[in-house]
Each structure stands twice: as C-alpha cells, then as structure tokens.
Design a protein around this motif. Structure first.
Motif, PDB file in Angstrom:
ATOM      1  N   UNK A   1       0.805  -1.235   0.000  1.00 38.84           N
ATOM      2  CA  UNK A   1       0.000   0.000   0.000  1.00 38.84           C
ATOM      3  C   UNK A   1       0.834   1.279   0.000  1.00 38.84           C
ATOM      4  N   UNK A   2       2.030   1.244   0.616  1.00 35.25           N
ATOM      5  CA  UNK A   2       2.843   2.460   0.707  1.00 35.25           C
ATOM      6  C   UNK A   2       3.741   2.650  -0.521  1.00 35.25           C
ATOM      7  N   UNK A   3       3.742   1.682  -1.434  1.00 33.40           N
ATOM      8  CA  UNK A   3       4.594   1.778  -2.620  1.00 33.40           C
ATOM      9  C   UNK A   3       4.096   2.846  -3.587  1.00 33.40           C
ATOM     10  N   UNK A   4       5.018   3.314  -4.395  1.00 34.42           N
ATOM     11  CA  UNK A   4       4.693   4.106  -5.584  1.00 34.42           C
ATOM     12  C   UNK A   4       5.287   3.368  -6.778  1.00 34.42           C
ATOM     13  N   UNK A   5       4.592   3.415  -7.912  1.00 32.79           N
ATOM     14  CA  UNK A   5       5.014   2.634  -9.069  1.00 32.79           C
ATOM     15  C   UNK A   5       5.435   3.487 -10.252  1.00 32.79           C
ATOM     16  N   UNK A   6       6.426   2.982 -10.978  1.00 30.91           N
ATOM     17  CA  UNK A   6       6.854   3.592 -12.246  1.00 30.91           C
ATOM     18  C   UNK A   6       7.017   2.469 -13.249  1.00 30.91           C
ATOM     19  N   UNK A   7       6.267   2.560 -14.353  1.00 29.14           N
ATOM     20  CA  UNK A   7       6.329   1.543 -15.401  1.00 29.14           C
ATOM     21  C   UNK A   7       6.897   2.223 -16.656  1.00 29.14           C
ATOM     22  N   UNK A   8       8.078   1.766 -17.094  1.00 24.79           N
ATOM     23  CA  UNK A   8       8.744   2.353 -18.253  1.00 24.79           C
ATOM     24  C   UNK A   8       8.611   1.385 -19.423  1.00 24.79           C
ATOM     25  N   UNK A   9       8.086   1.865 -20.535  1.00 23.84           N
ATOM     26  CA  UNK A   9       7.940   1.025 -21.726  1.00 23.84           C
ATOM     27  C   UNK A   9       8.384   1.811 -22.952  1.00 23.84           C
ATOM     28  N   UNK A  10       9.443   1.356 -23.620  1.00 18.51           N
ATOM     29  CA  UNK A  10       9.910   2.040 -24.838  1.00 18.51           C
ATOM     30  C   UNK A  10       8.966   1.792 -26.006  1.00 18.51           C
ATOM     31  N   UNK A  11       8.077   0.812 -25.871  1.00 16.89           N
ATOM     32  CA  UNK A  11       7.093   0.560 -26.920  1.00 16.89           C
ATOM     33  C   UNK A  11       5.770   1.263 -26.700  1.00 16.89           C
ATOM     34  N   UNK A  12       5.647   2.001 -25.591  1.00 18.42           N
ATOM     35  CA  UNK A  12       4.422   2.731 -25.308  1.00 18.42           C
ATOM     36  C   UNK A  12       3.395   1.884 -24.584  1.00 18.42           C
ATOM     37  N   UNK A  13       2.193   2.444 -24.431  1.00 19.26           N
ATOM     38  CA  UNK A  13       1.116   1.816 -23.688  1.00 19.26           C
ATOM     39  C   UNK A  13      -0.193   1.921 -24.469  1.00 19.26           C
ATOM     40  N   UNK A  14      -1.070   0.949 -24.253  1.00 19.48           N
ATOM     41  CA  UNK A  14      -2.395   1.028 -24.853  1.00 19.48           C
ATOM     42  C   UNK A  14      -3.279   1.978 -24.042  1.00 19.48           C
TER      43      UNK A  14
END
Length: 330
Positions: free
Chosen positions: A267-280
């Motif tokens: 619950x205390x986490x923060x997320x970062x999702x890196x995608x060089x192909x982008x996102x839908x």
C-alpha cells in the motif's frame, strides 16, 4: 533545368581563396583516384566500397551520393556557392565546364569543376530562411531556388533583406531552433532505443539517482514484477519507496501487464512503469484506477527527463547515452 549547389571550401573555408583565385570548386576523397570513367552512382559506390571495405553502409552511400552529384549531376550553367566562415562571405558563380581530376588545385581535393565567379555576398545581407538553408554542413548539397534568388538580390543590391520585420526574423529563428531541438530529441531517442535491456535498466536507475534516490537493480532472471527499487535509504525501508518495471521492446504494454505489476505492490509503494514501446489506452485507464500512485513513462518522456537532468547523472549513466551541449542565441 539549371540548379544551384553549395560546395564547401573544406573545414574553416581552407580552400576559399584557392577556389576564388583558380576559378574552381573542388571536393576530396582523393584516395579513390579519378572519377572520369565512373558515370553512375553504382559505379562510384563500388569504388568507394573497394577503397574502404570497412566503411559502414550508410557512410559509403552518403559519400557515393555526393561524389555522383559532383561528377555527374552538376552541369555547366548551374549556379554554385562556396563560403568563407572567417569573414562570413559567400562567393557566387556559375559552373562553366565538365568534371576533371586535377591534383594541382589541392592534393586532398583533386575532383574539380571550373567556375566563373560573379562576386561575393555578405551573410548579413541574407534573409534568416536563406541563412538556415545555407547552414548545412555537407560538403555538397542542392540550394533551393528561393535562396539562390535571395543571394543574387543581395549580390546585386548590396542591401539587407527588407521583406522581414524584426518579429518575422525572430519567429523564423525560433522555428529553426525548434526544428533543431526536435531533431536532437529524435536522435537521442534513436540512441536510447538502441540500448540493450540491461543498459536500459541501468539508464532508468541512473535517472532516479539523479533525482536524489538510491537504487537497487534486480539481477537478470525472475524479478517478481520489479526491475528497480528506489528509495532515500537505498534499501526500500524509508518512504517513498518507488518500484520500477522496465520493458524495452517495440510492442505496447496493455492493461493486463499493468495489473500484473500492481498485483505485488504494498500500500505504501509508488510505481513507475517504463515502456519504450508505449502503452495502450486501456493501460492508461488501469494506471488511473490503480490503488497506488502509478506513473507510465514512454520513451518520449524518458528522453525528455534524461535531457532535463543530464548534468546531474553520474558518469556511468552519461556514458550509456553521451550527449553534447550546444549553445543557441537567447
């Protein structure tokens, strides 16, 4: 149809006075020998590859293209320009003869065309758009008709361009800057896209360190949905704890992959999702409704952040994507 050409007088205009005094323009690649018997681009490219077998394909093609233009496409009657950057002066003339090999002009630049020079033109007299067109650094390139007309106007009138207001000139300069800036970002994205997966992971970790975090990078293999953990203490005990997933591939990331990443978060986490192909579109929707703060970062946003914080990156990270600073008039 008559055309116009710019032929650089070597680095720093070294051959400008020679061009003027000997009534010629000349280019290099002296190692190839005479091009007299090479009447096609394919024949020139074959000679280039024979002479430099280790030359990269793109470099060989560019060299052959410029040599072909000089040997076969330039014609008597065409306009030709050269430039002295020390005095900021263009020399304008007309091609008056065919190609020849003449090492007496300069041993390094023996590929020669005879020219009748009409006169010199100060760069200060030209319109901003003309200055931009003539600013290319190629040894040889075509000059647009409107630029040739502006050069001839300046040569005969000795007056600056009067069609541009100060506001128009500033707008033109700003357009040039934006164009250069956009190209720089695209070339940087090309370089970042060419990194392998492990270097991409290290690049993201280095960026987080530049932002003030300490990082732990997961070794290769199953990582339980995290590639990097960033936090103030480096162990993930002290908040904020940022968990990062890095996907370096061409395909876009969808909602299911975002849900899988979120599944193992605290619950205390923060997320970062890196995608060089982008996102839908669905991936963005999934991130917005996530139960923890989650940012999705594309290659565009990664490179923009990289450039913004480049001076703060450690040396190891900078070496992954070496960048040069350029200065532009404010």
């Amino acid at each position: 149809m008559k055309r116009g050409w710019m032929v650089r007088a070597e680095r720093d205009g070294r051959l400008y006075d020679v061009f003027k005094e000997r009534s010629v323009v000349a280019i290099g690649w002296h190692e190839l020998g005479s091009l007299t018997d090479l009447s096609s681009r394919e024949a020139i490219l074959k000679r280039v590859r024979q002479t430099w077998p280790d030359l990269k394909q793109q470099a060989a093609a560019m060299s052959a293209g410029q040599l072909h233009r000089f040997r076969n496409e330039m014609k008597p009657g065409d306009t030709v320009l050269t430039y002295d950057p020390r005095r900021r002066i263009y020399l304008a003339g007309e091609i008056v003869g065919d190609y020849r090999w003449d090492s007496s002009i300069d041993p390094q630049d023996p590929n020669v065309r005879p020219v009748h020079w009409r006169g010199e033109v100060s760069r200060d007299l030209l319109a901003v758009t003309s200055k931009n067109s003539l600013g290319a650094i190629s040894t040889l390139f075509l000059v647009p008709d409107d630029v040739l007309k502006d050069v001839e106007r300046a040569r005969t009138s000795h007056q600056p361009a009067n069609t541009e207001s100060e506001e128009q000139a500033e707008a033109a300069e700003e357009d040039i800057f934006r164009n250069i800036q956009a190209k720089a970002l695209e070339f940087t994205k090309d370089r970042v896209s060419g990194l392998d997966w492990s270097d991409m992971q290290e690049l993201v970790a280095g960026l987080l360190r530049a932002l003030g975090y300490k990082t732990r990078v997961s070794p290769a293999g199953p990582d339980r949905g995290k590639d990097i953990v960033a936090s103030p203490d480096g162990f993930g005990f002290e908040a904020p704890r940022i968990v990062v997933e890095v996907k370096h591939r061409q395909g876009t990331i969808g909602a299911q992959e975002v849900r899988s990443f979120l599944g193992g978060r605290h619950p205390q986490d923060k997320g970062l999702y890196v995608s060089t192909g982008g996102f839908t579109k669905d991936a963005y929707y999934e991130a917005e409704r996530a139960n923890i703060p989650l940012a999705l970062m594309t290659i565009d946003e990664l490179v923009e952040s990289l450039v913004e914080h480049y001076e703060k990156l450690d040396l190891e990270t900078q070496q992954l994507v070496p960048l040069k600073r350029i200065y532009w008039p404010a």
